[in-house]
Design an enzyme around this catalytic site. Structure first.
Site, mmCIF file in Angstrom:
data_model
loop_
_atom_site.group_PDB
_atom_site.id
_atom_site.type_symbol
_atom_site.label_atom_id
_atom_site.label_comp_id
_atom_site.label_asym_id
_atom_site.label_seq_id
_atom_site.Cartn_x
_atom_site.Cartn_y
_atom_site.Cartn_z
ATOM 1 N N HIS A 26 90.181 22.560 87.462
ATOM 2 C CA HIS A 26 90.111 23.335 86.226
ATOM 3 C C HIS A 26 91.506 23.782 85.779
ATOM 4 O O HIS A 26 91.827 23.753 84.592
ATOM 5 C CB HIS A 26 89.188 24.541 86.431
ATOM 6 C CG HIS A 26 89.180 25.473 85.284
ATOM 7 N ND1 HIS A 26 89.829 26.682 85.311
ATOM 8 C CD2 HIS A 26 88.647 25.351 84.047
ATOM 9 C CE1 HIS A 26 89.666 27.282 84.138
ATOM 10 N NE2 HIS A 26 88.961 26.503 83.356
ATOM 11 N N GLU A 75 90.106 34.158 82.485
ATOM 12 C CA GLU A 75 88.872 33.411 82.242
ATOM 13 C C GLU A 75 87.839 33.753 83.324
ATOM 14 O O GLU A 75 86.645 33.885 83.039
ATOM 15 C CB GLU A 75 89.202 31.909 82.256
ATOM 16 C CG GLU A 75 88.201 31.052 81.506
ATOM 17 C CD GLU A 75 88.621 29.573 81.520
ATOM 18 O OE1 GLU A 75 89.828 29.279 81.650
ATOM 19 O OE2 GLU A 75 87.719 28.718 81.403
ATOM 20 N N GLU A 97 93.178 20.892 84.237
ATOM 21 C CA GLU A 97 92.647 20.684 82.880
ATOM 22 C C GLU A 97 93.430 21.542 81.877
ATOM 23 O O GLU A 97 93.717 21.102 80.767
ATOM 24 C CB GLU A 97 91.150 21.043 82.867
ATOM 25 C CG GLU A 97 90.525 21.030 81.489
ATOM 26 C CD GLU A 97 89.570 22.192 81.302
ATOM 27 O OE1 GLU A 97 88.663 22.377 82.136
ATOM 28 O OE2 GLU A 97 89.747 22.941 80.312
ATOM 29 N N HIS A 98 93.795 22.748 82.261
ATOM 30 C CA HIS A 98 94.599 23.597 81.378
ATOM 31 C C HIS A 98 96.038 23.088 81.279
ATOM 32 O O HIS A 98 96.623 23.033 80.213
ATOM 33 C CB HIS A 98 94.655 25.030 81.922
ATOM 34 C CG HIS A 98 93.458 25.846 81.580
ATOM 35 N ND1 HIS A 98 93.562 27.041 80.912
ATOM 36 C CD2 HIS A 98 92.146 25.657 81.800
ATOM 37 C CE1 HIS A 98 92.342 27.558 80.754
ATOM 38 N NE2 HIS A 98 91.474 26.738 81.295
#
Lengths: 445, 419
Positions: free
Chosen positions: B49, B129, B52-53
């Site tokens: 994740h 997040e 992905e950023h």
């Protein structure tokens, strides 16, 4: 069913994105513009051929919403939206959901301040039964007392849901503050007390008064020509009768002069900040709408917008920030919302206001203007790819603006100059008429 | 509607799938990588994740701002998401901007910088997040449920990772993971919209030219769903619940029967749970079921949210409906309606470029092939009553039931048999 009543959200793109100009390249294989006609009983019928897929969007837009409610009728528009799918004398409870899903369709509904909207999508072969159903519930809803009572608990749960979701609650709170003393500031879901006490007679009277042919717009978008749709619409919606619509014009919105503030302690770990201004509305200063739209894109849409670049990227004050413009008949709302650490609240507010100040004093660049136009055009192209999206833009325009305005919109948007965008910022985004809401994690101050 | 599906495989093993939609103006482009949180070692939990950023935060030739502005300048929408089994980098643009979209997507996957300063910044974004998920009850309950049923298995770990792990990630480990996992044999490119297959193959062929790497080794460990009850306290207006039973993997032959069973129980508005618990008793605003599938396992779950005082009633009603279903079976009427609903939903889902792009990639990753709409409709029609019935018996086994609740609730609110 019944997504219902996010007070602010959802309307924004419909008017922000808006409309194809005749002759522009839309990618639709059928006619590029809709056909609008008024049936004998006053129902407005809008059709457009759209052949991207083998499905049809059927939408009913009612000219009734939160703003038509008397103080002791709060929440009735939304309650009706829930009750309409419950049954009619010829359709027992549960049968409507079964019918729609049996056709392989889906349904949704939405209540706002200026309108209530019912939305069905079905495979193209099933247009007739879907239209018969919509026409039936539009005037024949049964309001079986047991069903009416059971739905109260559902609406209470919906109220809880809004309160537990910080973003939904922030937009509701901002509306309340920005429109204090006006129907736009009242809760669309009503209050627990009023809903608890709601009886069949009151709901039925409200329904009979407002759900009349002259208040209805039917939008049909799919792989059908206007000539194919017309007889079906005539046989269903064209056959409805009812008294004349007596919609009162909406009351004027009280000024926000001097600004208003509110602060709420919340269970979340993160803080939220919302700033809102009253801006151009579809019935008032409609000529400013394109400029305010572009202004809002430049301020807070996407990573290269000013607020994102300054407040998020450069100063690193917030996790997320955006600006949204929502138009209603009597007032538009430009709101800027941010999610952030509580310790950055003051600095963030100051940084946002500085961004606004600079737009007001120095204006925007030509590159920014261009980007905003491209963004608006693309967003619109994406929105209208589905029959449902296209029908929505037409239905909302017909109900709260005009279809002609909608169709001319993108063309007008391209004509807006940088000077007009600056003028819009000066006219609407003044520092002394801001509604401000802060959500603080419990335990901070 | 005709379906213009085509597939090619580049010399380096990258699979390219396209579907032509001549009636639209936009094109949806997804670069999928078959790697997700379940492929991470425990110490790297959340790294997919974070990657992905990070790929959007700068390449050899583009700054983070350049990347954002490139898409903004053409009104494109760019996004990415990470799941337990794959990662998708996704762009939607008007058709004339396809070359720009491909150029950007290949750049971020071939030449990400993983710049140290951006890494620290993005870590704090991810930490926020994580907090946001924790603040959203109907999100976090699914993480709590996964942790409960799968325990130490990689499927039980949150996609975002934990605060400690995310805080501790260093550039080297991230770059190493990226180099091992984001490689041609694991990449699936799916494009739907107003484009030709050849255009897409040419653009990506050029963009990914010279990119060669073998697939990483995969160690299989089949997860087992652990039953039980987990009550998580939190000051909220509502109590949220997720209840689940072991289900089916993606490619299971009985999957269409499972979709239909899900539809009958709680996957539609005319389902048993929606009609009974919401429509008849008015105890909830939200109640639904879902059939969740992975490569080697799956589950059937129920989600609902209600007041603490109604919680016990909701749970009892749900259990009663499930027991009734087990006792009396699915009716012929119900099954027919579920088939019509599922077929209609499939047709409705054909409208947007992004949903078709998703379908292309998922069929390839889950089934290794593409099913046309007609094939899927025929498969739904072909499900026999006894096949659904067999699933009812197999799946709704209360000995295997797992339940997670989140909100203002204590054990006394549970029905006696679950206390």
């Amino acid at each position: 069913m019944t997504l219902a009543s996010l007070t602010l959200v959802a309307l924004c793109v419909a008017l922000a994105g808006c409309a194809t100009t005749p002759g522009s390249r839309t990618g639709n294989a059928g006619a590029a513009t809709p056909t609008r006609e008024v049936l004998g009983n006053g129902v407005v019928l809008i059709t457009q051929e759209h052949r991207a897929a083998d499905v049809v969007a059927l939408q009913v837009w009612m000219r009734v919403g939160g703003r038509d409610e008397a103080p002791d009728e709060l929440g009735l528009s939304h309650y009706l939206e829930h009750m309409l799918f419950k049954g009619t004398p010829t359709r027992p409870p549960g049968s409507i959901d079964r019918l729609i899903e049996g056709l392989g369709g889906s349904s949704n509904a939405f209540t706002s301040y200026d309108f209530t909207h019912y939305d069905v999508v079905v495979p193209a072969a099933h247009v007739r039964p879907a239209l018969e159903l919509l026409a039936d519930i539009a005037v024949n809803a049964a309001f079986v007392p047991a069903e009416l009572e059971a739905e109260k608990k559902v609406v209470f749960e919906e109220m809880n849901l809004t309160e537990d979701d910080p973003e939904k609650f922030l937009s509701r709170r901002l509306s309340e503050i920005a429109y204090r003393g006006h129907p736009y500031g009242r809760p669309i879901l009503g209050t627990r007390e009023l809903i608890q006490a709601l009886g069949r007679a009151r709901l039925d009277a409200y329904y009979k008064k407002h759900y009349v042919p002259q208040n209805m717009t039917l939008v049909v978008v799919g792989p059908l020509t206007a000539a194919q749709v017309r007889p079906l619409a005539q046989a269903t919606f064209g056959a409805l009768s009812g008294p004349a619509a007596g919609r009162r014009s909406a009351q004027a919105v009280p000024s926000l002069a001097g600004g208003r503030r509110d602060q709420v302690a919340r269970p979340e770990q993160q803080a939220y900040l919302g700033l809102a201004w009253q801006a151009a509305a579809t019935a008032l200063a409609s000529e400013d709408i394109s400029a305010v739209d572009l202004l809002t894109y430049i301020l807070g849409d996407g990573p290269s917008s000013r607020l994102n670049q300054t407040v998020r990227e450069e100063k690193n004050l917030v996790q997320a920030i955006e600006a949204v413009y929502v138009t209603r008949e009597q007032s538009g709302t430009v709101s800027i919302t941010a999610r952030l650490d509580a310790k950055n609240l003051d600095a963030t507010e100051a940084a946002i206001l500085e961004v606004i100040r600079r737009v007001r004093s120095e204006g925007v660049t030509e590159a920014e203007r261009q980007r905003a136009i491209v963004t608006a055009e693309s967003a619109y192209a994406f929105d209208i790819e589905t029959a449902e999206g296209l029908a929505k833009s037409y239905g909302q325009a017909e109900t709260t603006w005009t279809l002609d305005n909608e169709l001319a919109y993108l063309g007008r948007l391209r004509q807006v100059t940088a000077a007009q965008i600056q003028a819009a910022a000066r006219k609407y985004l003044a520092e002394d008429n801001i509604a401000r809401v802060r959500f603080l994690p419990q335990g901070t101050r | 509607m005709t379906e213009g599906y085509r597939k090619s495989v580049l010399p380096n093993g990258i699979r390219i799938l396209t579907e032509r939609m001549p009636h639209v103006r936009s094109v949806a482009v997804g670069v999928w990588v078959e790697t997700g949180s379940r492929h991470e070692s425990p110490a790297r939990g959340g790294v997919s994740h974070l990657i992905e950023h990070l790929v959007f935060k700068g390449t050899a030739t583009r700054t983070a701002q350049d990347i954002a502005r490139t898409m903004d300048s053409v009104g494109g929408q760019m996004d990415a998401f990470t799941t337990k089994e794959n990662t998708c980098f996704y762009v939607q643009v008007l058709d004339e901007h396809l070359p720009l979209a491909v150029d950007l997507l290949t750049d971020i996957l071939l030449h990400p910088l993983f710049d140290a300063e951006e890494l620290e910044r993005e870590k704090s974004v991810v930490l926020q997040e994580i907090r946001m998920v924790e603040d959203t009850p109907d999100d976090v309950i699914h993480d709590l449920f996964a942790a409960q049923i799968w325990g130490d298995h990689p499927l039980g770990r949150p996609i975002l990772g934990t605060r400690d792990l995310v805080t501790g990630f260093a550039r080297d480990g991230i770059a190493e993971h990226f180099g091992e996992e984001y490689v041609p044999p694991q990449i699936v490119i799916a494009v739907a919209g107003n484009v030709t297959h050849q255009q897409v193959v040419d653009l990506f062929g050029r963009g990914f030219n010279g990119f060669h790497h073998a697939a990483p080794p995969r160690v299989a460990s089949t997860p087992r769903l652990g039953p039980g009850v987990n009550i998580v306290h939190k000051a909220l207006e509502q109590v949220h619940l997720v209840m689940g039973f072991p289900g089916l993997r993606h490619a299971a032959p009985e999957r269409y029967a499972m979709f239909l069973l899900n539809d009958v129980i709680g996957g539609s508005m005319s389902s048993r749970l929606f009609q009974e618990v919401r429509e008849r008793q008015g105890l909830v605003y939200s109640i639904h079921t879902g059939a969740q599938a992975f490569a080697d396992t799956g589950l059937l779950y129920v989600y609902a949210a209600t007041d603490a005082q109604n919680f016990s009633k909701v749970l009892k009603s749900v259990l009663k409906e499930l027991r009734d279903l087990k006792k009396s079976g699915v009716t012929a009427d119900e099954l027919k309606r579920a088939k019509d609903h599922l077929k209609g939903s499939l047709m409705l889902s054909l409208e947007s470029t992004s949903s078709r792009m998703n379908r292309l990639a998922k069929h390839e990753m889950h089934l290794g092939s593409f099913l046309t709409m007609d094939q899927m409709l025929a498969s739904i029609d072909g499900v026999k009553h006894e096949e659904v019935q067999a699933l009812v018996t197999q799946v709704l086994d209360e000995d295997l039931l797992a339940l997670t609740t989140l909100g203002p609730l204590d054990r006394r609110n549970l029905p006696a048999e679950l206390r």
